[in-house]
Write an enzyme that holds these catalytic residues in place. Structure first.
Site, PDB file in Angstrom:
ATOM      1  N   GLY A 132       0.793  -1.237   0.000  1.00  0.00           N
ATOM      2  CA  GLY A 132       0.000   0.000   0.000  1.00  0.00           C
ATOM      3  C   GLY A 132       0.822   1.281   0.000  1.00  0.00           C
ATOM      4  O   GLY A 132       0.331   2.325   0.426  1.00  0.00           O
TER       5      GLY A 132
ATOM      6  N   HIS B 114       1.615   0.797 -13.315  1.00  0.00           N
ATOM      7  CA  HIS B 114       2.407  -0.385 -13.627  1.00  0.00           C
ATOM      8  C   HIS B 114       3.898   0.000 -13.586  1.00  0.00           C
ATOM      9  O   HIS B 114       4.286   1.013 -14.155  1.00  0.00           O
ATOM     10  CB  HIS B 114       2.022  -0.923 -15.013  1.00  0.00           C
ATOM     11  CG  HIS B 114       2.700  -2.214 -15.325  1.00  0.00           C
ATOM     12  ND1 HIS B 114       2.267  -3.424 -14.803  1.00  0.00           N
ATOM     13  CD2 HIS B 114       3.811  -2.480 -16.043  1.00  0.00           C
ATOM     14  CE1 HIS B 114       3.084  -4.377 -15.212  1.00  0.00           C
ATOM     15  NE2 HIS B 114       4.025  -3.839 -15.973  1.00  0.00           N
TER      16      HIS B 114
HETATM   17  C1  GAR Z   1       3.542  -1.186  -7.385  1.00  0.00           C
HETATM   18  O1  GAR Z   1       4.883  -1.173  -7.776  1.00  0.00           O
HETATM   19  C2  GAR Z   1       2.631  -1.286  -8.576  1.00  0.00           C
HETATM   20  O2  GAR Z   1       3.111  -0.610  -9.698  1.00  0.00           O
HETATM   21  C3  GAR Z   1       2.644  -2.772  -8.808  1.00  0.00           C
HETATM   22  O3  GAR Z   1       2.524  -3.319  -7.520  1.00  0.00           O
HETATM   23  C4  GAR Z   1       3.225  -2.474  -6.609  1.00  0.00           C
HETATM   24  C5  GAR Z   1       2.339  -2.223  -5.410  1.00  0.00           C
HETATM   25  O4  GAR Z   1       3.043  -1.560  -4.410  1.00  0.00           O
HETATM   26  N1  GAR Z   1       1.563  -3.179  -9.661  1.00  0.00           N
HETATM   27  C6  GAR Z   1       1.703  -4.102 -10.602  1.00  0.00           C
HETATM   28  O5  GAR Z   1       2.728  -4.735 -10.796  1.00  0.00           O
HETATM   29  C7  GAR Z   1       0.449  -4.317 -11.443  1.00  0.00           C
HETATM   30  N2  GAR Z   1       0.730  -5.171 -12.547  1.00  0.00           N
HETATM   31  P1  GAR Z   1       2.288  -0.879  -3.197  1.00  0.00           P
HETATM   32  O6  GAR Z   1       1.324  -1.928  -2.629  1.00  0.00           O
HETATM   33  O7  GAR Z   1       3.369  -0.535  -2.231  1.00  0.00           O
HETATM   34  O8  GAR Z   1       1.545   0.319  -3.716  1.00  0.00           O
END
Ligand code: GAR
Length: 199
Positions: free
Chosen positions: A11, A108
């Site tokens: 998050g 992404h």
């Molecule tokens: C982020 O880096 C986002 O870009 C990625 O998951 C992470 C979540 O981090 N999303 C993907 O890879 C979607 N294909 P967070 O929970 O710390 O925001």
């Protein structure tokens, strides 16, 4: 306008959005956080910021569409206008995408269309790219394919490790996502085919 953030894990993007709202860098209302994992740190972040949240357990639903129908019930009750996916690691059903067509944003961690999928940073690092970055795009039925709203690149140096690259990518995400959300909320984005025009 009211928006909802969907998150599955750490998050940190949700936190960057909460911080940007506090600083009035996003002038709209985060009315709901939707989460599909009870151990997600995102739920604690929402609670700390006093933002209503709902946990929808995928195991309680026999298929993707029924999960999504439950999510739509919560979105309608909270009068949500648009949706921000922030590390939400579930593929949405065509039913959900049609219900909120043109109103779902995703972030992404690569320069799409390179390195689609769930492990973009790791895949780009393993490929030894010299440049990678972050993409914010609209969600369509085709995974990681929708019209691109904002994209920013960063250089990968020979000193970078996977951990240092992850840190750089996340730093860039936390800058770029609030910007894109604010542009959408202000009605400054329009489509010309695949092309997103910023007014
Ligand atoms: C982020 O880096 C986002 O870009 C990625 O998951 C992470 C979540 O981090 N999303 C993907 O890879 C979607 N294909 P967070 O929970 O710390 O925001």
């Amino acid at each position: 306008m009211n928006f909802a953030v969907f998150a599955s894990g750490h998050g940190s993007n949700l936190q960057a959005i909460i911080d940007a709202l506090k600083k009035k860098k996003i002038k709209t209302r985060l009315a709901l956080v939707v989460c599909d994992r009870k151990d997600a740190r995102a739920l604690q972040r929402a609670a700390k910021a006093k933002i209503p949240s709902v946990l929808i357990d995928p195991q309680s639903f026999p298929n993707r569409e029924l999960f999504d129908r439950e999510a739509v019930k919560h979105l309608e009750a909270a009068r949500i206008d648009f949706i921000v996916l922030a590390g939400f690691m579930r593929i949405l059903s065509p039913y959900f995408i049609k219900a909120y067509e043109g109103k779902i944003l995703n972030i992404h961690p690569s320069l799409l269309p390179a390195f689609k999928g769930a492990h973009a940073i790791r895949d780009a690092f393993a490929h030894a790219v010299k440049v990678t970055g972050v993409t914010v795009h609209f969600v369509t039925e085709e995974l990681d394919h929708g019209p691109i709203i904002l994209q920013e690149s960063l250089a990968v140096s020979s000193q970078d490790t996977l951990a240092s690259l992850e840190k750089k990518i996340h730093g860039l995400e936390h800058k770029l996502y609030p910007k894109a959300i604010d542009l959408f909320a202000r009605g400054r984005l329009s489509f010309a085919g695949r092309k997103v025009v910023i007014r």
